[in-house]
Write a protein that holds these residues in place. Structure first.
Motif, PDB file in Angstrom:
ATOM      1  N   TYR A   1       0.807  -1.224   0.000  1.00 38.36           N
ATOM      2  CA  TYR A   1       0.000   0.000   0.000  1.00 38.36           C
ATOM      3  C   TYR A   1       0.847   1.285   0.000  1.00 38.36           C
ATOM      4  O   TYR A   1       0.535   2.213  -0.746  1.00 38.36           O
ATOM      5  N   PRO A   2       1.914   1.367   0.819  1.00 35.83           N
ATOM      6  CA  PRO A   2       2.743   2.581   0.737  1.00 35.83           C
ATOM      7  C   PRO A   2       3.368   2.794  -0.640  1.00 35.83           C
ATOM      8  O   PRO A   2       3.525   3.932  -1.074  1.00 35.83           O
ATOM      9  N   LEU A   3       3.711   1.704  -1.329  1.00 33.91           N
ATOM     10  CA  LEU A   3       4.297   1.826  -2.667  1.00 33.91           C
ATOM     11  C   LEU A   3       3.289   2.460  -3.623  1.00 33.91           C
ATOM     12  O   LEU A   3       3.615   3.346  -4.413  1.00 33.91           O
ATOM     13  N   VAL A   4       2.041   1.975  -3.536  1.00 36.22           N
ATOM     14  CA  VAL A   4       0.980   2.521  -4.388  1.00 36.22           C
ATOM     15  C   VAL A   4       0.718   3.977  -4.034  1.00 36.22           C
ATOM     16  O   VAL A   4       0.540   4.826  -4.911  1.00 36.22           O
ATOM     17  N   GLY A   5       0.713   4.287  -2.739  1.00 37.47           N
ATOM     18  CA  GLY A   5       0.484   5.674  -2.305  1.00 37.47           C
ATOM     19  C   GLY A   5       1.550   6.621  -2.811  1.00 37.47           C
ATOM     20  O   GLY A   5       1.246   7.709  -3.321  1.00 37.47           O
ATOM     21  N   LYS A   6       2.808   6.219  -2.703  1.00 37.59           N
ATOM     22  CA  LYS A   6       3.908   7.057  -3.193  1.00 37.59           C
ATOM     23  C   LYS A   6       3.782   7.296  -4.692  1.00 37.59           C
ATOM     24  O   LYS A   6       3.958   8.410  -5.176  1.00 37.59           O
ATOM     25  N   THR A   7       3.471   6.207  -5.419  1.00 38.76           N
ATOM     26  CA  THR A   7       3.372   6.316  -6.880  1.00 38.76           C
ATOM     27  C   THR A   7       2.214   7.210  -7.292  1.00 38.76           C
ATOM     28  O   THR A   7       2.327   8.000  -8.235  1.00 38.76           O
ATOM     29  N   LEU A   8       1.101   7.084  -6.597  1.00 38.87           N
ATOM     30  CA  LEU A   8      -0.065   7.917  -6.918  1.00 38.87           C
ATOM     31  C   LEU A   8       0.246   9.394  -6.699  1.00 38.87           C
ATOM     32  O   LEU A   8      -0.071  10.240  -7.539  1.00 38.87           O
ATOM     33  N   LEU A   9       0.904   9.701  -5.594  1.00 38.52           N
ATOM     34  CA  LEU A   9       1.265  11.095  -5.321  1.00 38.52           C
ATOM     35  C   LEU A   9       2.246  11.628  -6.361  1.00 38.52           C
ATOM     36  O   LEU A   9       2.135  12.766  -6.824  1.00 38.52           O
ATOM     37  N   LYS A  10       3.185  10.795  -6.749  1.00 36.30           N
ATOM     38  CA  LYS A  10       4.165  11.216  -7.748  1.00 36.30           C
ATOM     39  C   LYS A  10       3.485  11.503  -9.092  1.00 36.30           C
ATOM     40  O   LYS A  10       3.803  12.501  -9.765  1.00 36.30           O
ATOM     41  N   THR A  11       2.526  10.639  -9.475  1.00 36.44           N
ATOM     42  CA  THR A  11       1.837  10.819 -10.763  1.00 36.44           C
ATOM     43  C   THR A  11       0.929  12.044 -10.723  1.00 36.44           C
ATOM     44  O   THR A  11       0.807  12.770 -11.718  1.00 36.44           O
ATOM     45  N   LEU A  12       0.281  12.284  -9.587  1.00 37.19           N
ATOM     46  CA  LEU A  12      -0.542  13.483  -9.433  1.00 37.19           C
ATOM     47  C   LEU A  12       0.307  14.742  -9.593  1.00 37.19           C
ATOM     48  O   LEU A  12      -0.056  15.687 -10.293  1.00 37.19           O
ATOM     49  N   LYS A  13       1.452  14.739  -8.958  1.00 34.16           N
ATOM     50  CA  LYS A  13       2.362  15.887  -9.057  1.00 34.16           C
ATOM     51  C   LYS A  13       2.826  16.082 -10.501  1.00 34.16           C
ATOM     52  O   LYS A  13       2.899  17.204 -11.006  1.00 34.16           O
ATOM     53  N   GLN A  14       3.091  14.971 -11.179  1.00 37.11           N
ATOM     54  CA  GLN A  14       3.561  14.992 -12.568  1.00 37.11           C
ATOM     55  C   GLN A  14       2.545  15.655 -13.507  1.00 37.11           C
ATOM     56  O   GLN A  14       2.913  16.396 -14.418  1.00 37.11           O
ATOM     57  N   TYR A  15       1.247  15.401 -13.265  1.00 36.71           N
ATOM     58  CA  TYR A  15       0.210  15.919 -14.154  1.00 36.71           C
ATOM     59  C   TYR A  15      -0.338  17.281 -13.712  1.00 36.71           C
ATOM     60  O   TYR A  15      -0.776  18.057 -14.552  1.00 36.71           O
TER      61      TYR A  15
ATOM     62  N   ALA B   1      -4.101  17.410   1.143  1.00 33.74           N
ATOM     63  CA  ALA B   1      -5.451  16.867   0.977  1.00 33.74           C
ATOM     64  C   ALA B   1      -5.403  15.434   0.448  1.00 33.74           C
ATOM     65  O   ALA B   1      -6.117  14.545   0.929  1.00 33.74           O
ATOM     66  N   TRP B   2      -4.550  15.193  -0.554  1.00 29.24           N
ATOM     67  CA  TRP B   2      -4.438  13.853  -1.133  1.00 29.24           C
ATOM     68  C   TRP B   2      -3.779  12.880  -0.163  1.00 29.24           C
ATOM     69  O   TRP B   2      -4.154  11.701  -0.109  1.00 29.24           O
ATOM     70  N   VAL B   3      -2.801  13.345   0.600  1.00 26.27           N
ATOM     71  CA  VAL B   3      -2.150  12.482   1.598  1.00 26.27           C
ATOM     72  C   VAL B   3      -3.177  11.976   2.606  1.00 26.27           C
ATOM     73  O   VAL B   3      -3.238  10.781   2.920  1.00 26.27           O
ATOM     74  N   TYR B   4      -4.011  12.885   3.103  1.00 28.63           N
ATOM     75  CA  TYR B   4      -5.024  12.490   4.079  1.00 28.63           C
ATOM     76  C   TYR B   4      -6.042  11.538   3.441  1.00 28.63           C
ATOM     77  O   TYR B   4      -6.442  10.539   4.041  1.00 28.63           O
ATOM     78  N   ALA B   5      -6.461  11.838   2.219  1.00 30.49           N
ATOM     79  CA  ALA B   5      -7.445  10.992   1.530  1.00 30.49           C
ATOM     80  C   ALA B   5      -6.892   9.586   1.317  1.00 30.49           C
ATOM     81  O   ALA B   5      -7.597   8.592   1.541  1.00 30.49           O
ATOM     82  N   ILE B   6      -5.641   9.471   0.905  1.00 32.40           N
ATOM     83  CA  ILE B   6      -5.017   8.156   0.694  1.00 32.40           C
ATOM     84  C   ILE B   6      -4.960   7.378   2.011  1.00 32.40           C
ATOM     85  O   ILE B   6      -5.189   6.171   2.047  1.00 32.40           O
ATOM     86  N   GLY B   7      -4.677   8.097   3.107  1.00 35.45           N
ATOM     87  CA  GLY B   7      -4.662   7.454   4.416  1.00 35.45           C
ATOM     88  C   GLY B   7      -6.012   6.857   4.775  1.00 35.45           C
ATOM     89  O   GLY B   7      -6.104   5.724   5.266  1.00 35.45           O
TER      90      GLY B   7
END
Length: 634
Positions: A284-298, A310-316
């Motif tokens: 799960y942390p791997l997926v969370g890190k990747t999702l945040l990285k892709t969000l930042k990228q776009y 906001a996204w960090v809290y939502a992912i939690g």
């Protein structure tokens, strides 16, 4: 006293003659204790794998006196295992299974000295393999998750976790995103808000939607680039379909943030399903890190601290609900915070005096009153009823567990005892004073006792009929078998009846999860409250059928005909409805969040109060349809 090497060598000599059986038992023990590891071996010839394990053990044991040569070989082995999807968290599981198998085969020769030697050896081997694995996975990313040290299973803890093998199985503690500190731009970030910032997430995701397909593709590119060990989990997966599922899931989550109860249930189910895919807590942390990285990228310049928090809290929160569904969190256990709050709640002075007086009164209260109250509680009508119910349940359980002969003998003995109690001249004694009556009692007891066996036999026959009719379009026997199994409450999960004729069938409340019903004729069928989640209903005929409150989440309904059907309050979350005919269907209150509505025919359909956005409906045909707000589409 023997050295640890001598101890291992001598104990392994006793294993060698049973090498093949030992290796097979190891994998049996491993999969029994940790079924989540099975997907790592999905494409593996298990017999060859057993030989590899045995050869690896022989290699290690025979080279314990040559540590330099062994070191290089073991490190290379660790590096290769990264590509097989083996994570750091898997090593304690393997160690526990290995020790359990050694104990199983060594029996009385498994003593504390042998156990300590093998624990020490495995710990050293695991260190070397992890060192080899880490040399391939030093990937620097823009997004780092720093896990609290006490939440992570580090190598020195392996020995302590293995020590308890004879008593309990140890579960590897794992971090969750909700307890992780997420660092963006490689700089400290303020503590995330303790409340969900719905508008912030919705506004940022609106900017992602137009590039949804590219975003999903980039997510998996980033995931596999940073964590190549995750690739084996997707070995048998159509990656394009997986990308669509990710996008649909994100749409569902974002659009359901204002309906948290419904979203929580969907996420729990999703978490439970991911256990079967081989997903572990550590992923799960791997997926969370990747999702945040892709969000930042776009999002680029729109990726602000407010958005990231906001996204960090939502992912939690998403992780927490998925953990609950996967069984990683005990939802019935009260939180430490609640316990501490209750325990340390301050008391006012009058309250303290009152409590003091009550305590004093309790101390001087006569023991006779206490005994009387205990007696009243013990023999209250409620307690007596409860005890009677428990006794009846125990008798029923004993009845079903005992062999038939024992039950018959007990029945006859009870009958004789009753006759002796009531007397020979009683009506009961005269009625039972015949061998024929005793025979009838025995026959009745046997008839009741054999009822479950008859039911089982019927179910076996029903499944045999279904299997025999495979490939046959119209089979009345199959029709009745499916219907009768459902009436008996038997799960129809993964039912394979592609192309069958099942019009007018009654499958109310049926469990058809993951069933293959492609091209099946289910016209006018009763599927009220049926569970059809993840089922394949592509090109199926479902016109005028009753699907009220049915669960069709993540179901493939592509090209299906569901015209004029009842789908009110049904769950169509993330369902594939592309090119589906839903004209005239009643979709009142239905949940369509994340569903694929590309070229879906909703002409004349009733979508009042349906949970679906205008954006999701933009690619559907909506002439004369009643929209979610009650207006009629022109």
């Amino acid at each position: 006293m023997r050295s640890k090497i001598q101890t291992i060598e001598q104990s392994f000599e006793q294993i060698k003659p049973h090498g093949k059986e030992f290796a097979a038992s190891f994998y049996e023990n491993l999969f029994a204790a940790y079924p989540e590891l099975k997907p790592l071996f999905a494409n593996t010839d298990i017999e060859k794998q057993e030989k590899k394990l045995l050869n690896a053990l022989i290699l290690v044991v025979e080279n314990l006196r040559h540590p330099e040569a062994l070191k290089e070989v073991v490190q290379a082995l660790g590096a290769r295992h990264v590509n097989y999807g083996v994570l750091k968290q898997h090593y304690p599981m393997i160690g526990i299974a290995l020790l359990e198998t050694l104990k199983q085969y060594l029996q009385e020769n498994w003593n504390p000295e042998v156990k300590v030697a093998w624990v020490s050896a495995y710990r050293g081997i695991a260190k070397l393999m992890l060192k080899g694995a880490n040399s391939l996975s030093q990937v620097e990313t823009d997004v780092e998750i720093e896990i609290q040290e006490n939440m992570e299973m580090t190598l020195p803890n392996i020995e302590s976790s293995i020590e308890g093998i004879t008593e309990t199985k140890t579960e590897t503690p794992t971090p969750s995103l909700s307890t992780s500190k997420i660092n963006l731009e490689k700089a400290p970030v303020p503590k995330p808000s303790s409340q969900l910032q719905v508008e912030v997430i919705e506004n940022s995701f609106e900017k992602i939607k137009p590039h949804g397909e590219e975003f999903a593709a980039s997510f998996y590119e980033n995931l596999f680039a940073a964590y190549p060990e995750a690739k084996p989990l997707f070995a048998n997966t159509d990656i394009e379909n997986q990308q669509k599922k990710l996008l649909n899931s994100l749409v569902l989550v974002v659009e359901s943030l204002r309906n948290p109860e419904a979203l929580a249930e969907v996420l729990r189910n999703l978490g439970a399903r991911h256990v079967n895919y081989g997903t572990l807590k550590q992923h799960y942390p791997l997926v969370g890190k990747t999702l945040l990285k892709t969000l930042k990228q776009y999002l680029q310049e729109d990726w602000t601290l407010e958005v990231s928090n906001a996204w960090v809290y939502a992912i939690g929160q998403i992780t927490r609900f998925m953990f609950e569904g996967a069984g990683y969190i005990d939802t019935n256990k009260p939180s430490i915070q609640q316990t501490e709050t209750t325990a340390t709640k301050p008391t006012s002075e009058p309250q303290e005096k009152s409590l003091s007086n009550q305590t004093t009164q309790q101390k001087v209260r006569p023991k006779v009153n206490q005994t009387k109250k205990q007696s009243d509680r013990q023999y209250s009508p409620e307690a007596a009823t409860l005890k009677t119910q428990k006794l009846i349940e125990q008798i029923i359980n004993v009845f079903w567990e005992l062999p038939k002969l024992s039950v018959v003998i007990i029945a006859v003995i009870i009958t004789v005892i009753l006759v002796n109690i009531v007397g020979e001249d009683s009506f009961l004694a005269k009625t039972l004073d015949s061998a024929d009556v005793i025979s009838v009692i025995v026959a009745v007891v046997l008839f009741v006792k054999e009822a479950p066996d008859r039911k089982k036999e019927f179910h076996y026959q029903a499944w045999s009929i279904i299997d025999a009719a495979k490939g046959v379009k119209d089979s009345q026997a199959r029709f009745m078998a499916i219907q009768d199994l459902n009436k008996d409450g038997i799960s129809l999960r993964s039912l394979q009846v592609s192309g069958a004729y099942l019009a007018n069938i009654d499958l109310k409340n049926a469990n058809l999860n993951e069933a293959n019903l492609s091209e099946v004729n289910l016209e006018n069928a009763n599927l009220k409250k049926a569970n059809l989640s993840y089922a394949n209903l592509s090109s199926a005929k479902l016109s005028t059928s009753n699907l009220t409150e049915a669960n069709l989440s993540f179901t493939n309904l592509k090209n299906a005909n569901i015209s004029n059907s009842k789908l009110n309050y049904s769950n169509l979350v993330c369902a594939d409805l592309s090119n589906t005919n839903l004209s005239g269907a009643n979709l009142t209150g239905a949940s369509l969040s994340g569903a694929n509505l590309t070229e879906t025919y909703l002409v004349g359909a009733n979508l009042k109060d349906a949970k679906v956005s205008i954006y999701e409906l933009s690619n559907a045909y909506l002439k004369d349809a009643i929209m979610p707000d009650g207006s009629k589409h022109k």
